[in-house]
Design a protein around this motif. Structure first.
Motif, PDB file in Angstrom:
ATOM      1  N   TYR A  35       1.866  23.948  -3.166  1.00  0.00           N
ATOM      2  CA  TYR A  35       1.123  24.622  -4.221  1.00  0.00           C
ATOM      3  C   TYR A  35       1.844  25.912  -4.586  1.00  0.00           C
ATOM      4  O   TYR A  35       2.513  26.536  -3.758  1.00  0.00           O
ATOM      5  N   PHE A  88       3.058  27.791  -1.319  1.00  0.00           N
ATOM      6  CA  PHE A  88       2.399  27.379  -0.079  1.00  0.00           C
ATOM      7  C   PHE A  88       2.685  25.909   0.213  1.00  0.00           C
ATOM      8  O   PHE A  88       2.615  25.071  -0.699  1.00  0.00           O
ATOM      9  N   LEU A  98      -7.147  21.267   3.080  1.00  0.00           N
ATOM     10  CA  LEU A  98      -5.774  21.748   3.177  1.00  0.00           C
ATOM     11  C   LEU A  98      -5.663  22.863   4.207  1.00  0.00           C
ATOM     12  O   LEU A  98      -6.501  23.754   4.259  1.00  0.00           O
ATOM     13  N   PHE A 100      -3.333  25.615   4.669  1.00  0.00           N
ATOM     14  CA  PHE A 100      -2.240  26.334   4.033  1.00  0.00           C
ATOM     15  C   PHE A 100      -1.389  27.075   5.050  1.00  0.00           C
ATOM     16  O   PHE A 100      -1.905  27.645   6.011  1.00  0.00           O
ATOM     17  N   GLY A 101      -0.060  27.059   4.793  1.00  0.00           N
ATOM     18  CA  GLY A 101       0.810  27.953   5.524  1.00  0.00           C
ATOM     19  C   GLY A 101       0.622  29.368   4.969  1.00  0.00           C
ATOM     20  O   GLY A 101      -0.128  29.575   4.020  1.00  0.00           O
ATOM     21  N   LYS A 102       1.337  30.338   5.558  1.00  0.00           N
ATOM     22  CA  LYS A 102       1.193  31.725   5.112  1.00  0.00           C
ATOM     23  C   LYS A 102       1.826  31.954   3.752  1.00  0.00           C
ATOM     24  O   LYS A 102       1.568  32.956   3.099  1.00  0.00           O
TER      25      LYS A 102
END
Lengths: 110, 113
Positions: A35, A88, A98, A100-102
């Motif tokens: 994203y 992301f 989801l 999400f990563g950082k």
């Protein structure tokens, strides 16, 4: 949920330079989505990767899913100022939420 | 094309007050998700609904509750608000199934004074 690490956290490039962000997991991922969130905006879906070793391209963006399905990358060729934002990676759980990563915040200066 | 509609866009509350956030998903999307995004943070999954039933639960505090109504809109109810609840709250909707892209609304920015 499945956790991922993204590197780098920040990247500042000159317009025209390439950019890559990496997404790494300690466990095998069933799928991963990417994203983009512009400053002040909401996350916007870019792509989904499912297959081992999968490579997908969208114009200047190239997405890869590792052979072991534990890592993924997003590469932007010849960045433009419109590429500014946070990217992301986000694997989804069995419930499809989801994780999400950082994120990697990209700044492009003309 | 219709998008996810969230209201209000901005909300200012004081500590210990309550707040209700609303979300109208894209037509024919049967799954709704709520996420909380603190300043400079990644979105954190709170809760989701599939066909009006809670389908998954994330890091949603006990002070929060949510539901999905017969017209598929969803509401996030927040009570005993704390300073730390100040954040951007996103609603997203999708068709159900693995890997379906989630479409996010513009979010509600909640500020607790």
């Amino acid at each position: 949920g499945q956790q991922v690490m993204q590197i780098p956290q920040y990247q500042h490039v000159q317009e025209g330079e390439d950019f890559t962000t990496y997404c790494n997991s300690s466990t095998t991922l069933s799928n991963i989505q990417w994203y983009k969130q512009r400053p002040g905006g909401h996350p916007v879906f870019l792509i989904q990767l499912v297959k081992s070793g999968e490579v997908k391209k969208q114009k200047r963006l190239t997405f890869q899913f590792g052979e072991a399905k534990k890592n993924s990358s997003l590469h932007i060729t010849a960045t433009q100022t419109t590429d500014v934002g946070t990217y992301f990676c986000a694997p989804s759980d069995s419930g499809y939420a989801l994780n999400f990563g950082k994120g990697t915040s990209l700044l492009v200066t003309p | 094309a219709a998008g996810v509609i969230q209201s209000p866009r901005h909300l200012i509350k004081e500590k210990r007050e309550t707040a209700t956030l609303k979300c109208y998903p894209i037509p024919r999307h049967d799954t709704v998700y709520w996420y909380q995004q603190g300043p400079g943070q990644d979105p954190q999954f709170l809760i989701s609904f599939y066909e009006k039933m809670q389908s998954d639960k994330g890091s949603i505090p006990d002070r929060f509750s949510a539901q999905q109504f017969s017209d598929y809109h969803s509401e996030l109810n927040m009570s005993s608000l704390e300073l730390g609840d100040s954040a951007l709250y996103f609603c997203a909707s999708s068709r159900t199934g693995p890997g379906q892209p989630q479409h996010f609304g513009d979010g509600t920015r909640l500020s607790i004074l």
